[in-house]
Design an enzyme around this catalytic site. Sequence first.
Site: not given
Length: 510
Positions: A437-438
């Site tokens: 996600h990052e």
Amino acid sequence: MEILDSGGVTTLTENGGADLDTLRHRKPRSDSSNGLVSDSVTSPSDDAAGAPSEVRDRVDHAQGTANLTGDNEIRESVGGGGGGGEAGGNVDVRYTYRPSVPAHRRVRESPLSSDAIFKQSHAGLFNLCVVVLVAVNSRLIIENLMKYGWLIRTDFWFSSTSLRDWPLFMCCLSLSVFPLAAFTVEKLVLRNCISEPVAIFLHVIITMTEVFYPVYVTLRCDSAFLSGVTLMLLTCIVWLKLVSYAHTNYDIRTLANSADKANPEVSYYVSLKSLAYFMLAPTLCYQPSYPRSPCIRKGWVARQFAKLVIFTGFMGFIIEQYINPIVRNSKHPLKGDLLYGIERVLKLSVPNLYVWLCMFYCFFHLWLNILAELLCFGDREFYKDWWNAKSVGDYWRMWNMPVHKWMVRHVYFPCLRRNIPKVPAIIFAFLVSAVFHELCIAVPCRLFKLWAFLGIMFQVPLVFITNYLQERFGSMVGNMIFWFTFCIFGQPMCVLLYYHDLMNRKGTMS
């Protein structure tokens, strides 16, 4: 339907019309009927008084239907097509609608009571909600256009340098090299040209290179945000598929070479065709063959694609017309008045929720189903009813089934098989999700503040908290906490944090 006289009890059967002559000419039982039964018809409830409970229930059901429904329903349930009754088998209301027949026969709950609300159909209320949402949001759209005018701009999605984003486009095309490299490694293992440890080492090198190469290209090129997000999403998908391909083949080799294998039909083979299909199929879990649908419905695909275009345009309209002005007119939520930050987050939550729901519908329902239809991919459980999630853990298990199946297959249960406790295995699965996600957000923004990473890892305590609340207070508490923390507070807060950090970085650079 027929009316049969058996053992002094009048019951209903499913064969034809009503034998009303039996009712009319039946002899009354006694004078103890309190005058409620005439000489022409005997009360079924009185006849059934001494009958078994099952028979009485059938009589009660028939009488309740006749008493509480309309004449049309009586004709359908009792009249039928047989003979004996008036008007072709229809029951005469003189013998059916009697004041002595009880109108209330069993305990019932109101449809909206807490015990019965989830057993009823709420299609009408759903339609009402849709109508209200359309009316309210139409007014807001008109008000916004009258007040601010047309705010749609494309420089956020496609900047003036978008045509020079060819390095990212070439990087997307070059990602096909990595599946071919993984196939070559598996082919060498099949021919006993390399050992198992060497094959594992080569797969690790391939998967690591597949991630770092697009990250390097994205950071080196001043590309538009949409181009960077597209490349990073594709990079993550290919990485997950490569891991599944290598892990599954390793497990198949282990089973095929074991002396006491559970399935004697397991055999290890490598097929370029199966790998190519897997890389295109809407799944992240590799297997040599998949369930297939019989044909491609071209008209259905065209309708789904039209919906995809419409909802994508609607999503872009909300972002440009509502979300961008709210974000631009806000302050950093962690550097200012607390009440002002809360007000901005709540104001942003509604349009952000619309965009997120449109994104889910466009990708998980429309696009993945279109892709599955074109590839005749049979298993189309891309999501479950995550909106009914009783806890945060239930949500993560239901909203993205391809990723969930990958996590269970290649992270969670491998940890358990290595005697890692359940809680660390859950934390490790969320850690893998948080990293990707990052990457998908921070790399295109060129901003590493770990907000997305922390947001995903914050889900771990929420899983245990909502599980406890579900067991203690019921499902609705956990469901409301999920909606609030994830959609009302979490996502709008991340949007504001990334926006202001990105603006601050651009201001510092300029």
